[in-house]
Design an enzyme around this catalytic site. Structure first.
Site, PDB file in Angstrom:
ATOM      1  N   GLU A  80      37.608  68.858  49.538  1.00  0.00           N
ATOM      2  CA  GLU A  80      38.376  69.217  50.735  1.00  0.00           C
ATOM      3  C   GLU A  80      38.149  68.207  51.853  1.00  0.00           C
ATOM      4  O   GLU A  80      39.085  67.838  52.575  1.00  0.00           O
ATOM      5  CB  GLU A  80      37.997  70.628  51.184  1.00  0.00           C
ATOM      6  CG  GLU A  80      38.506  71.691  50.212  1.00  0.00           C
ATOM      7  CD  GLU A  80      38.111  73.097  50.602  1.00  0.00           C
ATOM      8  OE1 GLU A  80      39.020  73.927  50.821  1.00  0.00           O
ATOM      9  OE2 GLU A  80      36.892  73.375  50.687  1.00  0.00           O
TER      10      GLU A  80
ATOM     11  N   GLU B 165      35.455  76.350  42.624  1.00  0.00           N
ATOM     12  CA  GLU B 165      35.202  77.612  43.316  1.00  0.00           C
ATOM     13  C   GLU B 165      35.533  78.846  42.487  1.00  0.00           C
ATOM     14  O   GLU B 165      34.834  79.863  42.559  1.00  0.00           O
ATOM     15  CB  GLU B 165      35.995  77.656  44.635  1.00  0.00           C
ATOM     16  CG  GLU B 165      35.431  76.801  45.756  1.00  0.00           C
ATOM     17  CD  GLU B 165      35.931  75.379  45.739  1.00  0.00           C
ATOM     18  OE1 GLU B 165      35.788  74.678  46.739  1.00  0.00           O
ATOM     19  OE2 GLU B 165      36.473  74.939  44.687  1.00  0.00           O
TER      20      GLU B 165
END
Length: 258
Positions: free
Chosen positions: A112, A132
């Site tokens: 990210e 994740e």
């Protein structure tokens, strides 16, 4: 080189360097580290010495993701009270170009952070991933949004839902990195890229970044109106006068940032 708790910084030849500096933890990102990164970006953004920001990682990896030890006992209430992603949102307000020089593992929050950069130069050993889902969660600092805008819904869903590792050649094919280089040449190539941008007139660079970012989130018509106003604005700058005069006079321009 200036050292904070979790990063190192320096300024050289118009480039503001930020080095993630938790090499033993593969530069896992905790809240304090993100705060240091963003605060440094903001300081570079208003520093006239800095024309371009270059973000990379010390040690073997760029970043293996978020510091899970810090998050394992979080709840919706603690995340809300700490405003978990407030610092991440501030990256969107940085006006100067951000170049990421990435290598080895670029996972989770590290992915990210890389996607929040304007350009990515990647070593040939780089792998990207959003793992994740294997932890029962999902990207929360813009991963689902930025990756989808860059590669489209279908591929973004595939990569995020399978936690598949993305090879650097696929990253180049799908357009979310700019260049693949040999690992030993990563910083040399990233600095060379940064210097090419640092030589350009700063106001024009800033307004071009603003205009391109506007295209991502607005209609074509709205983006073109924004582009046009920035185009007009640059004709009030000294660098526009210098750039066009130098072209007519067949000499190299000397941009001052005015």
């Amino acid at each position: 080189m200036n050292a904070l708790q979790f990063i190192e910084t320096s300024i050289e030849d118009g480039i503001g360097f930020i080095f993630l500096n938790r090499p033993k933890q593969l530069n896992a990102l905790n809240r304090k580290m993100i705060s240091e990164i963003v605060s440094t970006m903001e300081a570079f953004d208003i520093d006239s010495q800095v024309k371009v920001i270059l973000l990379t990682g010390n040690g073997k990896a760029f970043s293996a993701g978020a510091d899970i030890d810090e998050m394992v006992n979080d709840s919706p209430i603690t995340l809300e009270l700490t405003n978990q992603f407030a610092d991440w949102d501030r990256i969107n307000l940085i006006r100067k170009p951000i170049i990421g020089a990435v290598k080895s593992f670029v996972f989770g929050g590290g992915f990210e952070l890389a996607l929040a950069c304007d350009f990515l130069v990647a070593a040939s050993d780089t792998q990207f991933s959003f793992p994740e889902v294997t932890l029962g969660v999902m990207p929360g600092a813009g991963g689902t949004q930025r990756l989808t805008k860059l590669v489209g819904k279908t591929k973004a869903l595939e990569w995020i839902l399978t936690a598949e590792r993305i090879h650097v050649k696929s990253a180049l094919h799908y357009g979310f990195i700019n260049k693949i280089v040999a690992p030993e040449l990563l910083m040399e190539e990233a600095v060379d890229f940064a210097q090419k941008i640092a030589k350009q007139p700063p106001l024009a660079v800033r307004l071009i970044k603003e205009s391109v970012n506007k295209a991502v989130d607005h209609s074509l018509y709205e983006g073109m109106q924004f582009e046009r106003k920035n185009f007009y604005l640059l004709f009030a700058s000294g660098d526009q006068k210098e750039g066009m005069s130098a072209f007519v006079e067949k000499r190299k321009p000397k941009f001052t940032g005015g």
